[in-house]
Design an enzyme around this catalytic site. Structure first.
Site, PDB file in Angstrom:
ATOM      1  N   GLU A 125      -3.912 -26.547  19.415  1.00  0.00           N
ATOM      2  CA  GLU A 125      -4.650 -26.254  20.449  1.00  0.00           C
ATOM      3  C   GLU A 125      -5.576 -27.277  20.711  1.00  0.00           C
ATOM      4  O   GLU A 125      -6.373 -27.442  20.100  1.00  0.00           O
ATOM      5  CB  GLU A 125      -5.071 -24.902  20.422  1.00  0.00           C
ATOM      6  N   GLU A 153      -5.148 -18.507  14.740  1.00  0.00           N
ATOM      7  CA  GLU A 153      -6.774 -18.031  14.596  1.00  0.00           C
ATOM      8  C   GLU A 153      -6.979 -16.696  14.023  1.00  0.00           C
ATOM      9  O   GLU A 153      -7.712 -16.067  14.661  1.00  0.00           O
ATOM     10  CB  GLU A 153      -7.314 -18.337  16.040  1.00  0.00           C
TER      11      GLU A 153
END
Ligand code: GAL
Length: 896
Positions: free
Chosen positions: A589, A508
């Site tokens: 995720e 991220e």
């Protein structure tokens, strides 16, 4: 310049019983390589001495103007702050040369400046008297014992004070007979910004706390004399979004070799062509010659099979023919060999395959004399990333039933422990997990030995941030100077592990938002992966969309939460699948579902998935999240919603749930708590209800039906108390005290049976299930009587009395029938008699701020945990007592 190296040669394996054994000892007698673990005899102290003439900092850090505490995990990372302060007196110029072996372009190598900064600092001096310092044994996490910080500041890093400065001192045993040897300090991990002095001289260091690194002590040691090591760590606050721990939290080693030896991580094994009949094995060895004369070197290797415990078994199964070459003085040379294995026993993930392994034993000779022996464990397997078909292991599709895990081990913190990690993996395997993402940093090397041995597929990940920052003092501060070295160090250390299927260069990262500039950094990182290894590269993306520049740089598309949709953003699986038809796509995720074990909050949401809000999944007073397993972080989804999204997008290769275990820090949604709510298993290792939801999907052959909630609700008589059941059955009927609540058929894209309008009355809840029309499983939950006793059980009846191995004792609060008392919170007092000691206690309650070493621990919803260790052989008795309850004891035998 020294070429790259790869791992090997730490010889700790665990038996299936978990006993730690030395793997291959006899060769040490024949060759001069010694690898000595230096875990005892350390002295430790927090803080710097007063009155130094030198600034001991690695570098000047920007002032923290705004804390990142409590920031939503998926907030956009920001541009780096610039440091205007004078950086002239800091230690960075003396540390940077440690990176040189991992910087490809010699023109970019750092040159050590003149001078010897810090040599006058009291703590580094040989004659400094450290007897007032604390004795510690490694691995050591300086913050885990607490106490928990009761008032702020605390944020993502949690309520244990991991930040700050710490010093370690120890003398090294370098006898006179070691004269002429090459001597290295090998650090598996130091948190963080390590600076190392030997005999008062600054040798080097490594800032990033998660990598392994080496310092050459040869020019600085005094064989036969006193050798004083001093290590300073300086762990910044506001540097992580989770609990990093602090200290020398992994093993340190002293490696002694002949001047001609296999270099650091100096072997690379590959299996480029694999079939059931034959496997080609290539073995490249890099030999260093630290001597002052050129050497005529011969390298030969033999291959042996390893058994399930990692021990050599049987005779030689293949040989790499001897290779000869001159190695220049102070130079290195690479020896490239290969061999063929017939009928290879392939490595692959259970239950459909087996994690078979081999070891290459390489012998290095100079003028016919053996100067080094080196072992490289490896596996023979072929992993293909086959677009919409997903991941093929040895030709067989393997759906990724994965979890993310952070590196802490609950009550023992960041201090790595093989048995604690093995226990986590055993619990996850029981649930049906076959893959682990090492979020968001390289793990302890032993953890990869475990994943190799147990057969998990691994994503090895290096960074949580690049140039843009998530917290004010995170890795972005050193990304420009260290990203190449840190990435190459991970790749070279880990590339022989068969369990690693994929390298992740980021999580991220803020560069998802910076278009072509971000993609350029990604290109550089991916090209480093290609230079060091043949496996694909990825970076986890929670923001980048298919048409943005970043995803195009990735070999495999890893998305976080986007697949099933984030907040109002619709699910992105179809868009990514369409844009990248040839790339494997999965959710790196997923879920980030939240719950506290055994806490059922009412009313229960009628929907499948939603954020935690006061009165809807969350209790703002107790800071607990409902275990009905319907709530998630603001950007996440329940497990059920993820399953539905994947089942409607069959071109998705699987998921990695955030997270397998609860972890310290990042306690979304209640930042005053000590640990997370996202684990499928709580911090103590006790499964939450979600465990059975995943198990019903990942191990559909298991015949069970799991009922929630418990059925002991004094005061709820007559109130709506929904009953949900997790099972792989396709039909189920629920009975309360014999009265049917209705028979349900599993609807498409539904993963639980739910009776949302049951009214509570004490007695018995029973579910009967069917699959394909046949009886499947039946389960009953009854109202318990008052708690009368404690009941202990232990994970293993025998442990090694080696000071490292652990026994995990679960204590349940039970009623007269031995049934767990589901709301019991009795304070339990633990006591150990005999050969062992109590290491820590826990209960899995994210709000419990009792320090982990405490011998008194409140049960949480009927359960508490004690962790026991033994430094010698003999029986150990763990006794647990609580007022008004019959005590319990359990005996564990410590073996020598
Ligand atoms: C993700 C992030 C993880 C963790 C998680 C919490 O955005 O990558 O590190 O913060 O959210 O749910």
């Amino acid at each position: 310049m020294r070429p790259p190296f790869s791992p090997a040669n730490w010889h700790v394996a665990t038996l299936s019983t978990g006993l730690v054994v030395a793997m291959i000892a006899p060769v040490a007698a024949q060759a001069p390589r010694e690898r000595i673990r230096i875990d005892n005899g350390w002295r430790f102290q927090r803080g710097d001495p007063a009155g130094n003439s030198v600034d001991l900092r690695y570098d000047v850090r920007p002032a923290v103007e705004r804390s990142a505490d409590g920031k939503v995990a998926d907030a956009e990372p920001e541009a780096a702050a610039t440091v205007a302060a004078d950086t002239a007196r800091v230690l960075k110029p003396w540390i940077l040369p440690t990176a040189n072996a991992f910087i490809a372009d010699p023109a970019k190598h750092h040159v050590r400046p003149a001078g010897d900064p810090g040599s006058d600092v009291a703590y580094v001096r040989t004659d400094y008297d450290d007897k007032e310092w604390t004795h510690v044994t490694l691995p050591h996490d300086w913050a885990i014992a607490g106490p928990f910080i009761k008032d702020g500041p605390y944020g993502g890093m949690g309520r244990l004070k991991s930040w700050g400065i710490g010093w370690y001192r120890r003398t090294l045993d370098i006898p006179a007979k070691d004269r002429g040897k090459s001597i290295f300090l090998d650090v598996d991990g130091a948190m963080s910004y390590a600076t190392v002095w030997l005999n008062g001289k600054l040798i080097g260091g490594w800032p990033y706390g998660y990598n392994s690194w080496r310092l050459d002590l040869t020019p600085h040691v005094v064989p036969g004399g006193r050798n004083q090591l001093a290590i300073r760590l300086d762990n910044p606050g506001e540097s992580a979004r989770w609990y990093p721990g602090g200290g020398l939290y992994r093993d340190l080693w002293l490696t002694k070799t002949a001047p001609v030896h296999v270099g650091q991580w100096g072997s690379i094994v590959r299996t480029p062509a694999v079939s059931a009949q034959r496997a080609e094995v290539t073995l490249a060895l890099t030999i260093d010659n630290d001597g002052s004369a050129p050497a005529q070197v011969e390298v030969a290797s033999e291959v042996f099979a390893l058994d399930a415990m990692g021990k050599r078994t049987g005779g030689v199964v293949a040989r790499v023919a001897p290779l000869r070459q001159m190695v220049a003085a102070k130079g290195s040379a690479r020896f490239d060999g290969s061999t063929m294995l017939t009928n290879p026993r392939l490595w692959g993930p259970p239950p459909t395959q087996s994690p078979n392994r081999y070891v290459a034993l390489s012998t290095v000779r100079v003028n016919g004399r053996v100067v080094d022996r080196y072992e490289t464990p490896f596996g023979v397997r072929d992993i293909r990333f086959a677009g919409a078909q997903g991941v093929l292991v040895n030709g067989q599709p393997v759906r990724l039933n994965g979890v993310n895990n952070h590196h802490d081990l609950g009550a023992i913190g960041a201090a790595f422990n093989v048995r604690a990690a093995e226990r986590q993996l055993e619990i996850l395997r029981d649930m049906g997990v076959n893959a682990i993402r090492m979020s968001h940093n390289p793990p302890a090397p032993e953890l990869l030995e475990l994943t190799d041995r147990m057969g998990f597929l691994v994503i090895d990940e290096v960074f949580d941030s690049w140039e843009r920052k998530k917290t004010p003092l995170d890795f972005h501060l050193i990304f420009p100077d260290w990203h190449e070295a840190d990435l190459r160090a991970m790749l070279r250390r880990d590339r022989n592990h068969p369990s690693i299927m994929l390298w992740s260069v980021g999580n991220e990262v803020g560069e998802q938002y910076t278009g072509e500039d971000g993609a350029k950094i990604a290109r550089e990182l991916v090209s480093i992966v290609r230079q060091e290894d043949t496996r694909p590269a990825t970076s986890a993306m929670n923001y980048a969309k298919p048409d943005m520049p970043l995803p195009a740089e990735m070999d495999v598309i890893n998305i976080n939460y986007q697949g099933s949709g984030i907040r109002t953003l619709p699910g992105q699986y179809p868009a990514f699948r369409a844009k990248f038809p040839d790339k494997v796509l999965f959710e790196s995720e997923s879920a980030s579902a939240l719950s506290s074990r055994g806490e059922y909050l009412f009313p229960v949401s009628g929907s499948l998935s939603g954020p935690v809000r006061p009165g809807s999944g969350g209790d703002p007073d107790t800071h607990q999240v409902s275990a009905y397993e319907l709530h998630a972080s603001d950007f996440g989804s329940s497990a059920d919603r993820e399953f539905a999204a994947m089942d409607q997008n069959p071109g998705v290769a699987g998921e990695f749930v955030w997270t397998g275990f609860d972890y310290l820090g990042e306690p979304t949604p209640y930042y005053t708590s000590r640990s997370s709510y996202s684990g499928i298993v709580d911090l103590a290792g006790f499964p939450k209800d979600r465990f059975w939801l995943y198990q019903s999907r990942w191990r559909p052959e298991l015949k069970f039906a799991h009922i929630l909630p418990h059925w002991s609700w004094p005061g709820r008589e007559g109130q709506v108390t929904p009953v949900h059941v997790f099972s792989s059955a396709d039909e189920a009927e629920l009975f309360v005290n014999g009265v049917s609540q209705g028979r349900l058929k599993r609807a498409p894209y539904a993963y639980r049976f739910r009776w949302d309008f049951v009214t509570y009355q004490p007695g018995e809840v029973k579910v009967v299930t069917w699959k394909d029309g046949q009886p499947w499983a039946t389960e009953t939950v009854v109202t318990t009587g008052p708690a009368t006793a404690l009941k202990a059980s232990v994970d293993r009846a025998r442990i090694a009395g080696d000071g490292r191995d652990l026994a995990f004792v679960t204590v349940d609060v039970v009623d007269a029938e031995g049934r767990i008392s589901p709301r019991a919170g009795n304070p339990v007092r633990f006591r150990v008699e005999g050969a062992g000691e109590l290491v820590a206690t826990d209960n899995g309650d994210p709000t419990d701020l009792t320090a982990f070493p405490s011998a008194v621990r409140n049960a949480f919803n009927g359960k508490a945990l004690a962790i026991v260790r033994a430094a010698k052989a003999g029986p150990i008795t763990l006794i647990a007592e609580a007022d008004g309850l019959a005590p319990t004891r359990v005996v564990v035998t410590a073996l020598r």
